[in-house]
Design a protein around this motif. Structure first.
Motif, PDB file in Angstrom:
ATOM      1  N   SER A  16       0.844  -1.195   0.000  1.00  0.00           N
ATOM      2  CA  SER A  16       0.000   0.000   0.000  1.00  0.00           C
ATOM      3  C   SER A  16       0.875   1.238   0.000  1.00  0.00           C
ATOM      4  CB  SER A  16      -0.890   0.004   1.244  1.00  0.00           C
ATOM      5  OG  SER A  16      -1.667  -1.180   1.288  1.00  0.00           O
ATOM      6  N   ASN A  17       0.340   2.358  -0.512  1.00  0.00           N
ATOM      7  CA  ASN A  17       1.103   3.589  -0.380  1.00  0.00           C
ATOM      8  C   ASN A  17       0.206   4.744   0.038  1.00  0.00           C
ATOM      9  OD1 ASN A  17       0.126   4.718  -2.993  1.00  0.00           O
ATOM     10  ND2 ASN A  17       1.298   2.990  -3.796  1.00  0.00           N
ATOM     11  N   HIS A  34      -3.724   4.581  -0.735  1.00  0.00           N
ATOM     12  CA  HIS A  34      -4.051   3.599  -1.768  1.00  0.00           C
ATOM     13  C   HIS A  34      -3.678   2.223  -1.230  1.00  0.00           C
ATOM     14  CE1 HIS A  34      -3.978   1.273  -5.489  1.00  0.00           C
ATOM     15  NE2 HIS A  34      -4.877   2.148  -5.908  1.00  0.00           N
ATOM     16  N   THR A  35      -4.683   1.485  -0.749  1.00  0.00           N
ATOM     17  CA  THR A  35      -4.407   0.167  -0.194  1.00  0.00           C
ATOM     18  C   THR A  35      -4.163  -0.840  -1.316  1.00  0.00           C
ATOM     19  OG1 THR A  35      -5.193  -1.646   1.187  1.00  0.00           O
ATOM     20  CG2 THR A  35      -6.893  -0.434  -0.034  1.00  0.00           C
ATOM     21  N   HIS A  43     -13.823  -3.006  -5.945  1.00  0.00           N
ATOM     22  CA  HIS A  43     -12.605  -2.491  -6.574  1.00  0.00           C
ATOM     23  C   HIS A  43     -11.990  -1.441  -5.662  1.00  0.00           C
ATOM     24  CE1 HIS A  43     -13.082  -4.685 -10.274  1.00  0.00           C
ATOM     25  NE2 HIS A  43     -14.331  -4.291 -10.368  1.00  0.00           N
ATOM     26  N   ILE A  44     -10.667  -1.540  -5.497  1.00  0.00           N
ATOM     27  CA  ILE A  44      -9.962  -0.606  -4.606  1.00  0.00           C
ATOM     28  C   ILE A  44      -9.889   0.771  -5.265  1.00  0.00           C
ATOM     29  CG2 ILE A  44      -7.679  -0.066  -3.665  1.00  0.00           C
ATOM     30  CD1 ILE A  44      -7.372  -3.166  -3.261  1.00  0.00           C
ATOM     31  N   ARG A  45     -10.151   1.824  -4.461  1.00  0.00           N
ATOM     32  CA  ARG A  45     -10.013   3.208  -4.932  1.00  0.00           C
ATOM     33  C   ARG A  45      -9.244   4.015  -3.884  1.00  0.00           C
ATOM     34  NH1 ARG A  45     -15.787   3.651  -6.502  1.00  0.00           N
ATOM     35  NH2 ARG A  45     -15.949   5.012  -4.698  1.00  0.00           N
ATOM     36  N   TRP A  70     -12.617   4.650   3.884  1.00  0.00           N
ATOM     37  CA  TRP A  70     -12.508   3.963   2.588  1.00  0.00           C
ATOM     38  C   TRP A  70     -13.631   4.402   1.657  1.00  0.00           C
ATOM     39  CZ3 TRP A  70      -7.883   2.204   2.424  1.00  0.00           C
ATOM     40  CH2 TRP A  70      -7.265   1.776   3.581  1.00  0.00           C
ATOM     41  N   THR A  71     -13.271   4.770   0.435  1.00  0.00           N
ATOM     42  CA  THR A  71     -14.278   5.264  -0.527  1.00  0.00           C
ATOM     43  C   THR A  71     -14.994   4.115  -1.212  1.00  0.00           C
ATOM     44  OG1 THR A  71     -12.482   5.365  -2.124  1.00  0.00           O
ATOM     45  CG2 THR A  71     -13.116   7.444  -1.048  1.00  0.00           C
ATOM     46  N   PHE A  72     -14.479   2.891  -1.095  1.00  0.00           N
ATOM     47  CA  PHE A  72     -15.075   1.770  -1.837  1.00  0.00           C
ATOM     48  C   PHE A  72     -15.791   0.788  -0.908  1.00  0.00           C
ATOM     49  CE2 PHE A  72     -10.672   0.879  -0.895  1.00  0.00           C
ATOM     50  CZ  PHE A  72     -10.703  -0.384  -0.356  1.00  0.00           C
ATOM     51  N   SER A  73     -15.847   1.103   0.390  1.00  0.00           N
ATOM     52  CA  SER A  73     -16.564   0.204   1.306  1.00  0.00           C
ATOM     53  C   SER A  73     -17.012   1.022   2.509  1.00  0.00           C
ATOM     54  CB  SER A  73     -15.664  -0.956   1.714  1.00  0.00           C
ATOM     55  OG  SER A  73     -15.236  -0.830   3.043  1.00  0.00           O
TER      56      SER A  73
END
Ligand code: BNI
Length: 124
Positions: A16-17, A34-35, A43-45, A70-73
Motif C-alpha cells: 500500500s502507499n 491507496h491500499t 474495486h480498490i479506490r 474507505w471510498t469503496f466500502s
C-alpha cells in the motif's frame, strides 16, 4: 531530515502507499491512501486520510494517528504509531491499525473489528 515529519510519500509491507500533505502548525495533516489489499470484493479506490502528529519542535520521533475513510466500502481504519529514525536518517513508521467493517446488527458487532500492524518506509 533531523526530525521525522510525516509529509511525503510512504509505502508499507503490503504494497500500500500513502501521500501525506504538509503537516500544519497544530500537527494536523491530510492525505490519500491507496491500499494494495482489501477483504471485500469491491474495486480498490484511493481514499482520504486525516490525522495528527505531535509537533516535531518538541519531539524528534513523534507519535501520530490517522483515519482512513474507505471510498469503496462502508468500513473505516484508524492507524496509530510512531516515527523512528535510524542513525543514517532513514525513517520508519511503526503502526498498529483497527479496521472496522460495517455489520448489519449489534449481534454481529463482536466480529466487526480487525487489528494488525504495518511498517511504512519512504518512497524516494
Ligand atoms: O477491506 C476493507 C478496506 C480496505 C482495508 C485495508 C487494510 S487497512 C489495514 C491494512 N493496511 C493496509 O495498507 N491495508 C489493510 N474493508 C473491509 C474489510 C472487510 C469487510 N468484511 O465485510 O469482511 C468489509 C470491509
Amino acid at each position: 531530515a533531523r526530525k521525522c515529519v510525516l509529509s511525503g510519500l510512504w509505502k508499507n509491507e503490503l504494497g500500500s502507499n500513502m501521500t501525506i500533505s504538509a503537516v500544519n502548525t497544530d500537527g494536523g495533516f491530510t492525505g490519500l491512501y491507496h491500499t494494495a489489499v482489501t477483504a471485500t470484493d469491491k474495486h480498490i479506490r484511493v481514499s482520504p486520510l486525516k490525522g495528527s502528529q505531535k509537533p516535531t519542535n518538541q519531539r524528534k520521533q513523534p507519535t501520530f494517528g490517522f483515519t482512513v475513510s474507505w471510498t469503496f466500502s462502508n468500513s473505516m481504519t484508524v492507524f496509530v504509531g510512531q516515527c523512528f529514525m535510524d542513525d543514517k536518517g532513514k525513517e520508519t513508521l511503526k503502526t498498529m491499525w483497527l479496521l472496522r467493517e460495517e455489520v448489519s446488527s449489534p449481534g454481529a458487532d463482536w466480529k466487526a473489528t480487525r487489528v494488525g500492524t504495518n511498517i511504512f518506509t519512504r518512497i524516494k
